[in-house]
Design an enzyme around this catalytic site. Structure first.
Site, short mmCIF file in Angstrom:
data_model
loop_
_atom_site.label_atom_id
_atom_site.label_comp_id
_atom_site.label_asym_id
_atom_site.label_seq_id
_atom_site.Cartn_x
_atom_site.Cartn_y
_atom_site.Cartn_z
N ASP A 270 0.81 -1.23 0.09
CA ASP A 270 0.12 -0.04 -0.07
C ASP A 270 0.94 1.30 0.17
O ASP A 270 1.35 1.44 1.10
CB ASP A 270 -1.03 0.06 1.22
N GLU B 265 -0.99 -1.38 -4.94
CA GLU B 265 -2.19 -0.54 -5.44
C GLU B 265 -1.99 0.62 -6.42
O GLU B 265 -0.87 1.04 -6.45
CB GLU B 265 -3.02 0.12 -4.06
N ASP C 53 -2.63 0.67 7.34
CA ASP C 53 -1.75 0.35 6.13
C ASP C 53 -1.48 -0.91 5.84
O ASP C 53 -1.15 -1.26 4.46
CB ASP C 53 -0.52 1.52 5.80
#
Length: 173
Positions: A8, A67, A139
């Protein structure tokens, strides 16, 4: 069996999550955050690269999932995020890992069932799916969700390939 590293990305905090997939079974290997406490961007990017490289060395993943960048309202933030992603991807490519990218909406849809899910919902589902004793930090949970998404997407792609192969075999008989 495959080990998947999910990332992430962020310019100050980078979540990571590592899972093992054996068939349809997923198991947790590790997660956490790389925190860059320096102010200048080049130093942060260097820390991100070093941190991701260290995680790759430690866990020896087979796949790297990250991502995709979303369009932020603040152009400067979006550019910094893009640079952080780029550095993480370079760390993976330098270790000859295949890189897969997933939209945040797709990750939420896969893990929670709703593309607009809240962070707390993602944390809860990651905890449930990986049978963790507590919710991972936000996260890290997002990174684990990205890794889980990769498992589901690759599993579905494999099933579709097998179905097509079976159809083709049926036509050849």
């Amino acid at each position: 069996m495959a080990i998947i590293l999910g990332i992430d990305p962020g310019s100050r905090v980078i979540g990571y999550g590592v899972i093992r997939q054996v068939g349809r079974q997923l198991s947790y290997l590790g997660s956490g955050c790389i925190r860059t406490k320096v102010d200048d961007l080049p130093s942060r990017l260097k820390l991100i690269y070093a941190g991701v490289t260290e995680i790759i060395t430690q866990f020896q993943p087979d796949y790297f999932a990250i991502e995709q960048v979303f369009m932020a309202k603040n152009a400067d933030s979006a550019l910094k995020l893009g640079q952080a992603r780029g550095v993480a991807i370079v760390a993976a490519v330098n270790q000859e890992l295949p890189v897969f990218e997933y939209a945040a909406r797709q990750v939420k849809q896969t893990v929670v069932g709703i593309g607009s899910a809240e962070k707390s919902q993602v944390q809860h589902m990651v905890r449930t799916l990986l049978k963790l004793p507590a919710n991972p930090q936000a996260d890290a949970a997002d990174a684990l969700a990205i890794a889980i998404t990769h498992c589901h997407v690759s599993q579905n792609a494999m099933q579709m390939s097998e179905s097509r192969l079976n159809l083709a075999r049926g036509r050849l008989r």
